[in-house]
Design a protein around this motif. Structure first.
Motif, PDB file in Angstrom:
ATOM      1  N   ASP A 306     178.330 103.138  33.947  1.00 57.28           N
ATOM      2  CA  ASP A 306     178.242 104.159  32.909  1.00 57.28           C
ATOM      3  C   ASP A 306     177.443 105.361  33.419  1.00 57.28           C
ATOM      4  O   ASP A 306     176.225 105.269  33.610  1.00 57.28           O
ATOM      5  CB  ASP A 306     177.563 103.570  31.673  1.00 57.28           C
ATOM      6  CG  ASP A 306     177.693 104.454  30.451  1.00 57.28           C
ATOM      7  OD1 ASP A 306     177.829 105.678  30.609  1.00 57.28           O
ATOM      8  OD2 ASP A 306     177.659 103.913  29.330  1.00 57.28           O
ATOM      9  N   PRO A 307     178.098 106.517  33.640  1.00 55.44           N
ATOM     10  CA  PRO A 307     177.379 107.684  34.168  1.00 55.44           C
ATOM     11  C   PRO A 307     176.398 108.294  33.182  1.00 55.44           C
ATOM     12  O   PRO A 307     175.585 109.148  33.565  1.00 55.44           O
ATOM     13  CB  PRO A 307     178.508 108.671  34.493  1.00 55.44           C
ATOM     14  CG  PRO A 307     179.607 108.310  33.549  1.00 55.44           C
ATOM     15  CD  PRO A 307     179.536 106.809  33.420  1.00 55.44           C
ATOM     16  N   ARG A 308     176.435 107.863  31.922  1.00 60.41           N
ATOM     17  CA  ARG A 308     175.476 108.395  30.944  1.00 60.41           C
ATOM     18  C   ARG A 308     174.045 108.043  31.303  1.00 60.41           C
ATOM     19  O   ARG A 308     173.101 108.686  30.821  1.00 60.41           O
ATOM     20  CB  ARG A 308     175.832 107.893  29.545  1.00 60.41           C
ATOM     21  CG  ARG A 308     177.066 108.564  28.960  1.00 60.41           C
ATOM     22  CD  ARG A 308     177.482 107.980  27.619  1.00 60.41           C
ATOM     23  NE  ARG A 308     178.027 106.632  27.759  1.00 60.41           N
ATOM     24  CZ  ARG A 308     178.570 105.953  26.743  1.00 60.41           C
ATOM     25  NH1 ARG A 308     178.619 106.483  25.537  1.00 60.41           N
ATOM     26  NH2 ARG A 308     179.064 104.727  26.942  1.00 60.41           N
ATOM     27  N   VAL A 309     173.865 107.031  32.137  1.00 61.18           N
ATOM     28  CA  VAL A 309     172.510 106.656  32.527  1.00 61.18           C
ATOM     29  C   VAL A 309     171.772 107.833  33.159  1.00 61.18           C
ATOM     30  O   VAL A 309     170.561 108.003  32.962  1.00 61.18           O
ATOM     31  CB  VAL A 309     172.529 105.435  33.479  1.00 61.18           C
ATOM     32  CG1 VAL A 309     173.132 105.780  34.832  1.00 61.18           C
ATOM     33  CG2 VAL A 309     171.127 104.850  33.648  1.00 61.18           C
ATOM     34  N   ASP A 310     172.505 108.666  33.911  1.00 60.55           N
ATOM     35  CA  ASP A 310     171.875 109.818  34.560  1.00 60.55           C
ATOM     36  C   ASP A 310     171.685 110.995  33.618  1.00 60.55           C
ATOM     37  O   ASP A 310     171.071 111.990  33.994  1.00 60.55           O
ATOM     38  CB  ASP A 310     172.714 110.272  35.755  1.00 60.55           C
ATOM     39  CG  ASP A 310     172.741 109.253  36.872  1.00 60.55           C
ATOM     40  OD1 ASP A 310     171.710 108.584  37.089  1.00 60.55           O
ATOM     41  OD2 ASP A 310     173.794 109.108  37.525  1.00 60.55           O
ATOM     42  N   ARG A 311     172.226 110.896  32.405  1.00 62.09           N
ATOM     43  CA  ARG A 311     172.038 111.949  31.406  1.00 62.09           C
ATOM     44  C   ARG A 311     170.921 111.599  30.429  1.00 62.09           C
ATOM     45  O   ARG A 311     170.312 112.487  29.843  1.00 62.09           O
ATOM     46  CB  ARG A 311     173.345 112.186  30.635  1.00 62.09           C
ATOM     47  CG  ARG A 311     174.557 112.448  31.504  1.00 62.09           C
ATOM     48  CD  ARG A 311     174.381 113.643  32.416  1.00 62.09           C
ATOM     49  NE  ARG A 311     174.306 114.889  31.658  1.00 62.09           N
ATOM     50  CZ  ARG A 311     174.057 116.086  32.207  1.00 62.09           C
ATOM     51  NH1 ARG A 311     173.835 116.190  33.505  1.00 62.09           N
ATOM     52  NH2 ARG A 311     174.026 117.156  31.455  1.00 62.09           N
ATOM     53  N   PHE A 312     170.637 110.302  30.294  1.00 63.61           N
ATOM     54  CA  PHE A 312     169.520 109.882  29.446  1.00 63.61           C
ATOM     55  C   PHE A 312     168.205 109.826  30.220  1.00 63.61           C
ATOM     56  O   PHE A 312     167.132 110.031  29.646  1.00 63.61           O
ATOM     57  CB  PHE A 312     169.795 108.494  28.855  1.00 63.61           C
ATOM     58  CG  PHE A 312     170.850 108.465  27.792  1.00 63.61           C
ATOM     59  CD1 PHE A 312     170.698 109.192  26.626  1.00 63.61           C
ATOM     60  CD2 PHE A 312     171.995 107.706  27.954  1.00 63.61           C
ATOM     61  CE1 PHE A 312     171.669 109.159  25.631  1.00 63.61           C
ATOM     62  CE2 PHE A 312     172.968 107.659  26.973  1.00 63.61           C
ATOM     63  CZ  PHE A 312     172.815 108.393  25.810  1.00 63.61           C
ATOM     64  N   TYR A 313     168.286 109.528  31.509  1.00 68.36           N
ATOM     65  CA  TYR A 313     167.087 109.291  32.309  1.00 68.36           C
ATOM     66  C   TYR A 313     167.101 110.149  33.576  1.00 68.36           C
ATOM     67  O   TYR A 313     168.155 110.584  34.037  1.00 68.36           O
ATOM     68  CB  TYR A 313     166.995 107.818  32.721  1.00 68.36           C
ATOM     69  CG  TYR A 313     167.073 106.844  31.576  1.00 68.36           C
ATOM     70  CD1 TYR A 313     165.969 106.589  30.775  1.00 68.36           C
ATOM     71  CD2 TYR A 313     168.271 106.165  31.300  1.00 68.36           C
ATOM     72  CE1 TYR A 313     166.048 105.683  29.725  1.00 68.36           C
ATOM     73  CE2 TYR A 313     168.351 105.261  30.249  1.00 68.36           C
ATOM     74  CZ  TYR A 313     167.239 105.024  29.459  1.00 68.36           C
ATOM     75  OH  TYR A 313     167.317 104.140  28.419  1.00 68.36           O
ATOM     76  N   VAL A 314     165.927 110.368  34.130  1.00 73.92           N
ATOM     77  CA  VAL A 314     165.767 111.047  35.414  1.00 73.92           C
ATOM     78  C   VAL A 314     165.119 110.072  36.387  1.00 73.92           C
ATOM     79  O   VAL A 314     164.097 109.446  36.064  1.00 73.92           O
ATOM     80  CB  VAL A 314     164.896 112.312  35.289  1.00 73.92           C
ATOM     81  CG1 VAL A 314     164.667 112.950  36.654  1.00 73.92           C
ATOM     82  CG2 VAL A 314     165.549 113.323  34.341  1.00 73.92           C
ATOM     83  N   LYS A 315     165.702 109.931  37.554  1.00 73.27           N
ATOM     84  CA  LYS A 315     165.174 108.994  38.557  1.00 73.27           C
ATOM     85  C   LYS A 315     163.760 109.387  38.963  1.00 73.27           C
ATOM     86  O   LYS A 315     163.389 110.557  38.916  1.00 73.27           O
ATOM     87  CB  LYS A 315     166.098 108.979  39.782  1.00 73.27           C
ATOM     88  CG  LYS A 315     167.473 108.405  39.480  1.00 73.27           C
ATOM     89  CD  LYS A 315     168.435 108.589  40.644  1.00 73.27           C
ATOM     90  CE  LYS A 315     169.822 108.066  40.296  1.00 73.27           C
ATOM     91  NZ  LYS A 315     170.818 108.345  41.346  1.00 73.27           N
ATOM     92  N   GLY A 353     166.128 112.988  30.269  1.00 74.76           N
ATOM     93  CA  GLY A 353     167.382 113.260  30.952  1.00 74.76           C
ATOM     94  C   GLY A 353     168.040 114.557  30.526  1.00 74.76           C
ATOM     95  O   GLY A 353     167.859 115.029  29.401  1.00 74.76           O
ATOM     96  N   PRO A 354     168.833 115.158  31.411  1.00 70.98           N
ATOM     97  CA  PRO A 354     169.458 116.456  31.132  1.00 70.98           C
ATOM     98  C   PRO A 354     170.489 116.411  30.021  1.00 70.98           C
ATOM     99  O   PRO A 354     170.856 117.458  29.477  1.00 70.98           O
ATOM    100  CB  PRO A 354     170.103 116.822  32.474  1.00 70.98           C
ATOM    101  CG  PRO A 354     170.310 115.512  33.178  1.00 70.98           C
ATOM    102  CD  PRO A 354     169.155 114.659  32.760  1.00 70.98           C
ATOM    103  N   GLY A 355     170.966 115.241  29.653  1.00 71.36           N
ATOM    104  CA  GLY A 355     171.884 115.167  28.526  1.00 71.36           C
ATOM    105  C   GLY A 355     171.182 115.364  27.196  1.00 71.36           C
ATOM    106  O   GLY A 355     171.788 115.826  26.224  1.00 71.36           O
ATOM    107  N   LEU A 356     169.903 115.022  27.141  1.00 74.86           N
ATOM    108  CA  LEU A 356     169.123 115.170  25.919  1.00 74.86           C
ATOM    109  C   LEU A 356     168.574 116.582  25.777  1.00 74.86           C
ATOM    110  O   LEU A 356     168.538 117.123  24.669  1.00 74.86           O
ATOM    111  CB  LEU A 356     167.981 114.151  25.909  1.00 74.86           C
ATOM    112  CG  LEU A 356     168.412 112.686  25.934  1.00 74.86           C
ATOM    113  CD1 LEU A 356     167.209 111.777  26.145  1.00 74.86           C
ATOM    114  CD2 LEU A 356     169.140 112.314  24.645  1.00 74.86           C
ATOM    115  N   VAL A 357     168.136 117.153  26.867  1.00 76.40           N
ATOM    116  CA  VAL A 357     167.575 118.515  26.837  1.00 76.40           C
ATOM    117  C   VAL A 357     168.252 119.342  27.937  1.00 76.40           C
ATOM    118  O   VAL A 357     167.615 119.718  28.931  1.00 76.40           O
ATOM    119  CB  VAL A 357     166.043 118.484  26.989  1.00 76.40           C
ATOM    120  CG1 VAL A 357     165.383 118.057  25.694  1.00 76.40           C
ATOM    121  CG2 VAL A 357     165.598 117.553  28.118  1.00 76.40           C
TER     122      VAL A 357
END
Length: 526
Positions: A306-315, A353-357
């Motif tokens: 699920d690529p959304r993981v990188d939109r919710f979180y930042v490594k 993550g960048p999907g949230l902001v």
């Protein structure tokens, strides 16, 4: 922007004392002139209360983000024992009660003043969001003051009303709002003056507010689908009859009154960076949950590619100069104690993550996403309350695509996710042997991370469905606290306690002997 805030007292003393103040931080206000409800312009109350609503949605449910497996406390902080052991007291996360009643009181003020002045749109919008506030309060606390509340000195100690009765009245309040929005009075430009400016959600668009109200009705009905006494067929017929539809990707309930670095988006200000340019304290306290992202890119999101993981979180960042990010996400187990260098917050994925902001401090805030709307419709279709239109499969896929779009991902990425997970029951509603309700509820978990944890908690309670796959070392369902075994609290709480102010000032009415694990909300009957 001018801001308005209610002076909060115990619920029996909720009185509309409205304060104006200009401040660099629009979420904190003073009372320079002691302006009262008899002199304030009710139309100016509307934008500030919509703003307070999105702030509450963004910031008040951090405990549910942890309970539902999205976040955990950073290992560099001491334990938050009440949150992690579920051994909390009456004022645990009391802001949920205080803020929702406070906002509802201000909207009640607007309703009454707007009705006096024939301002149909102001009245309708206020009825809609007040209904959302009260739905939230019932979903968290159960029986609460409602019919006798909001009367100030006229009723200092309101009785507690049954949550089911409140839900039924909220449906009627939303019907009234829809009728107002579809009436000729909504087109009266004089009575509804400045609505395009003061309505910071939809700019006075009546059709979108009808969609919003219908979606709230849908949420109420889905929550209470198994409760005797609700005319589900009749209620859904009313929704169909108003011909307004539900929230979709073109009518998503997002808010941006002009957020900026000095007046930041509420989620950004609470969990990322303040208007002073410093790290938000809660952003440093919370990090990604091991359940969601794993410890080496092997969490529940990655289990489903699920690529959304990188939109919710930042490594996590490996070095500060230059910025070098770790190759994989890394989370921490809920309740894990501090002191282990490997679990220090700086080495864990962050929750900004960048999907949230997507635009930093200037990002939009949210009320209800299109993804949630589609998943609610899918459940209604599966339960045969909606009998025409898109299939359950199509609605689930629409919810997935809307979630991807909201987070800044492409439709082709959503298609790839759907295709690669064909046959997986938590993604594919048509998978062999799949329970469609399990698929729908699981997809809400994937989509509403950090956005609507209350709805995810409500699903968890009302359906008793456990989320997720079982990678090595993981529990099925949201992770329990590491303290649970020792405290014998093996289940996530089903409610919060009433605030201490109610026992101090409304003791004759507040329910007694509430148990956080067994005193269920009225719709939690499975």
């Amino acid at each position: 922007m001018k801001s308005i805030k209610v002076l909060l007292a115990p619920i029996g003393l909720l009185m509309i004392t409205v304060f104006f103040g200009c401040s660099k931080n629009e979420f904190t206000n003073t009372n320079p002139n002691g302006i009262t409800s008899s002199t304030v312009d009710y139309k100016a109350v509307l934008p500030a209360q919509i703003q307070r609503e999105v702030l509450s949605i963004a910031a008040d449910y951090k405990f549910l983000q942890t309970w539902m497996g999205f976040w955990s406390r950073s290992g560099s902080f001491q334990s938050v024992t009440d949150e992690e052991s579920y051994d909390f007291q009456n004022n645990f996360n009391v802001q949920v009660w205080n803020n929702n009643y406070s906002i509802a009181t201000n909207f009640d003020f607007v309703i009454n003043k707007a009705k006096e002045n024939g301002a149909a749109k102001y009245e309708a919008i206020s009825r809609i969001i007040k209904a959302q506030n009260m739905q939230t309060i019932v979903d968290v606390y159960g029986d609460v003051p409602y019919f006798g509340a909001f009367k100030g000195n006229a009723n200092r100690t309101p009785k507690y009303d049954n949550g089911k009765d409140i839900y039924i009245d909220l449906l009627r309040q939303l019907d009234t709002a829809i009728t107002l929005m579809q009436s000729p009075a909504a087109s009266d430009a004089v009575a509804n003056s400045n609505i395009e400016t003061n309505d910071i959600a939809y700019k006075g668009n009546a059709a979108n507010w009808v969609r919003y109200a219908n979606t709230l009705k849908l949420r109420l009905l889905i929550h209470a689908y198994a409760v005797p006494g609700f005319d589900l067929t009749g209620e859904f017929a009313k929704i169909a009859a108003n011909n307004g539809g539900f929230i979709d990707t073109l009518s998503e309930a997002a808010v941006n009154p002009g957020y900026s670095a000095t007046k930041p988006n509420p989620y950004y200000r609470t969990f990322v960076q303040t208007e002073a340019g410093i790290l938000a304290g809660l952003g440093n306290q919370y990090r990604a949950s091991k359940y969601a992202v794993g410890t080496s890119n092997d969490g529940y999101y990655q289990l489903r590619n699920d690529p959304r993981v990188d939109r919710f979180y930042v490594k996590p960042i490996l070095t500060n100069n230059p910025l070098v990010y770790a190759p994989n996400h890394r989370g921490i187990a809920f309740g894990e104690v501090s002191g282990n260098t490997a679990n220090a917050g700086s080495l864990l994925s962050t929750i900004n993550g960048p999907g949230l902001v997507p635009d930093g401090a200037a990002s939009r805030a949210w009320l209800i996403t299109a993804a949630e709307s589609f998943f609610l419709q899918a459940e209604a279709r599966q339960r045969n309350y909606i009998t025409t239109g898109s299939t359950v499969d199509a609605l689930v896929k629409a919810g997935i695509r809307s979630s991807f779009q909201f987070l800044g991902l492409t439709s082709s990425a959503a298609t790839a996710y759907i295709n690669i997970n064909a046959g997986k029951p938590d993604v594919d509603v048509l998978a062999a042997g799949a329970d469609p309700i399990y698929t729908i509820v699981s997809q809400k978990w994937f989509a509403l991370n950090s956005i609507a944890a209350l709805e995810v908690w409500t699903d968890y309670r009302r359906t008793d469905i456990n989320y997720g796959g079982t990678p090595a070392g993981y529990l099925v369902g949201p992770p329990r606290s590491v303290f649970s075994a020792a405290s014998m609290n093996s289940k996530i709480p089903v409610r919060l306690f009433y605030p201490q102010t109610e026992f101090s000032f409304n003791a004759a009415n507040v329910p007694q002997n509430i148990d956080r694990f067994t005193s269920r909300i009225f719709w939690d009957i499975n």
